[in-house]
Write a protein that holds these residues in place. Structure first.
Motif, short mmCIF file in Angstrom:
data_model
loop_
_atom_site.label_atom_id
_atom_site.label_comp_id
_atom_site.label_asym_id
_atom_site.label_seq_id
_atom_site.Cartn_x
_atom_site.Cartn_y
_atom_site.Cartn_z
N THR A 174 0.86 -1.17 0.00
CA THR A 174 0.00 0.00 0.00
C THR A 174 0.90 1.23 0.00
O THR A 174 1.72 1.38 0.90
CB THR A 174 -0.90 0.00 1.25
OG1 THR A 174 -1.58 -1.24 1.33
CG2 THR A 174 -1.88 1.14 1.22
N GLU A 216 -4.47 7.78 1.04
CA GLU A 216 -5.85 7.43 1.41
C GLU A 216 -5.97 5.96 1.80
O GLU A 216 -6.63 5.63 2.79
CB GLU A 216 -6.81 7.74 0.27
CG GLU A 216 -8.25 7.46 0.65
CD GLU A 216 -9.23 7.86 -0.45
OE1 GLU A 216 -9.61 6.97 -1.24
OE2 GLU A 216 -9.62 9.05 -0.48
N GLU A 217 -5.34 5.07 1.06
CA GLU A 217 -5.45 3.64 1.39
C GLU A 217 -4.71 3.32 2.69
O GLU A 217 -5.18 2.50 3.49
CB GLU A 217 -4.92 2.78 0.23
CG GLU A 217 -5.14 1.30 0.44
CD GLU A 217 -6.61 0.85 0.45
OE1 GLU A 217 -6.86 -0.28 0.93
OE2 GLU A 217 -7.51 1.60 0.01
N ILE A 260 -7.09 4.42 5.35
CA ILE A 260 -8.21 3.49 5.49
C ILE A 260 -7.78 2.27 6.29
O ILE A 260 -8.47 1.84 7.22
CB ILE A 260 -8.72 3.05 4.09
CG1 ILE A 260 -9.43 4.23 3.41
CG2 ILE A 260 -9.63 1.83 4.20
CD1 ILE A 260 -9.71 4.00 1.93
N GLN A 261 -6.64 1.70 5.96
CA GLN A 261 -6.24 0.43 6.56
C GLN A 261 -5.64 0.58 7.97
O GLN A 261 -5.63 -0.38 8.73
CB GLN A 261 -5.29 -0.33 5.64
CG GLN A 261 -5.93 -0.75 4.33
CD GLN A 261 -7.18 -1.59 4.50
OE1 GLN A 261 -7.36 -2.30 5.50
NE2 GLN A 261 -8.08 -1.52 3.54
N ARG A 313 -10.11 -6.04 5.49
CA ARG A 313 -9.54 -4.89 4.79
C ARG A 313 -10.55 -4.31 3.79
O ARG A 313 -10.68 -3.10 3.65
CB ARG A 313 -8.23 -5.29 4.10
CG ARG A 313 -7.13 -5.63 5.11
CD ARG A 313 -5.88 -6.17 4.43
NE ARG A 313 -5.25 -5.18 3.59
CZ ARG A 313 -4.46 -4.20 4.02
NH1 ARG A 313 -4.19 -4.08 5.31
NH2 ARG A 313 -3.93 -3.35 3.17
N THR A 314 -11.29 -5.17 3.11
CA THR A 314 -12.31 -4.73 2.16
C THR A 314 -13.43 -3.99 2.89
O THR A 314 -13.90 -2.94 2.42
CB THR A 314 -12.88 -5.94 1.39
OG1 THR A 314 -11.80 -6.58 0.69
CG2 THR A 314 -13.94 -5.52 0.39
N ARG A 335 -13.18 -2.28 5.65
CA ARG A 335 -12.67 -0.95 6.04
C ARG A 335 -12.73 0.01 4.85
O ARG A 335 -13.12 1.16 5.00
CB ARG A 335 -11.24 -1.05 6.56
CG ARG A 335 -11.15 -1.44 8.01
CD ARG A 335 -9.79 -1.14 8.60
NE ARG A 335 -8.75 -1.99 8.08
CZ ARG A 335 -8.33 -3.12 8.65
NH1 ARG A 335 -8.87 -3.53 9.78
NH2 ARG A 335 -7.36 -3.82 8.13
N ARG A 336 -12.34 -0.48 3.68
CA ARG A 336 -12.35 0.36 2.48
C ARG A 336 -13.78 0.79 2.14
O ARG A 336 -14.04 1.95 1.83
CB ARG A 336 -11.72 -0.41 1.31
CG ARG A 336 -11.38 0.44 0.12
CD ARG A 336 -10.64 -0.35 -0.97
NE ARG A 336 -9.40 -0.93 -0.46
CZ ARG A 336 -9.19 -2.25 -0.30
NH1 ARG A 336 -10.14 -3.11 -0.60
NH2 ARG A 336 -8.05 -2.68 0.16
N GLU A 337 -14.72 -0.15 2.21
CA GLU A 337 -16.12 0.17 1.90
C GLU A 337 -16.72 1.13 2.92
O GLU A 337 -17.46 2.04 2.56
CB GLU A 337 -16.93 -1.12 1.81
CG GLU A 337 -16.58 -1.93 0.57
CD GLU A 337 -17.20 -3.32 0.56
OE1 GLU A 337 -17.90 -3.71 1.52
OE2 GLU A 337 -16.94 -4.04 -0.42
N LYS A 350 -15.54 4.63 2.16
CA LYS A 350 -16.21 5.22 0.99
C LYS A 350 -17.62 5.73 1.33
O LYS A 350 -18.10 6.67 0.74
CB LYS A 350 -16.29 4.20 -0.14
CG LYS A 350 -14.96 3.93 -0.80
CD LYS A 350 -15.07 2.89 -1.87
CE LYS A 350 -13.73 2.58 -2.46
NZ LYS A 350 -13.79 1.51 -3.45
#
Length: 165
Positions: free
Chosen positions: A37, A41-42, A45-46, A155-156, A158-160, A163
């Motif tokens: 990463t 931003e990522e 997020i993580q 992880r997915t 957290r990303r969602e 958003k």
């Protein structure tokens, strides 16, 4: 040039190292960089860090020579963060924290979050820093990493969630 820390009055390498990387946010930022990463931003997020927290940690890592900033977009100007040789040299510490955490900080039913396969022989090294199959000491460059489904789902999610904010 490295920053001056309150530990600069000691020759103890542990105290000095903790002065550079000794907080949760810095460790999590480094974890993300080792996972590939590279964008702000990522990483935010993580890690769950606030923008201000992440900015300060990335600047400190850059000042201390573990990370370098490289532009990936001109307009608007955006940067990504890459580990330097010094940053990669810290990897065994993260790898050891992972092994310790897998053993002592979670239940067996949770499974291993990351699997590492020794590229040379094709066997999973488990939590070891020496391949149990061929007996060769391994470094990050020797390992093929794969994320567990459970960790990937986390992880997915957290990303969602980010958003939706």
């Amino acid at each position: 040039m490295p920053m001056q820390y309150e530990t600069s009055d000691t020759v103890c390498p542990v105290a000095r190292s903790v002065g550079v990387v000794g907080d949760k946010w810095t460790i999590l930022v480094l974890r993300e960089l080792y996972m590939g990463t590279t964008r702000f931003e990522e990483i935010q997020i993580q890690t769950g860090a606030t923008p201000q927290m992440l900015t300060s940690r990335l600047k400190a890592l850059e000042t201390d020579g573990l990370v370098e900033r490289k532009p990936y977009n001109e307009k608007p100007l955006r940067y990504e963060y890459q580990l330097t040789g010094k940053g990669w040299d810290f990897y065994p510490v993260i790898y050891a924290l992972r092994a310790w955490g897998e053993k002592w900080c979670k239940g067996d039913e949770e499974g291993v979050a990351m699997h590492f396969v020794h590229r040379a022989c094709g066997h999973d090294v488990g939590l070891a820093s020496v391949c149990p199959h061929c007996g060769v000491p391994v470094e990050r460059k020797d390992l093929q990493a794969s994320i567990s489904e459970r960790f990937l789902d986390e992880r997915t999610a957290r990303r969602e969630a980010f958003k939706r904010k």
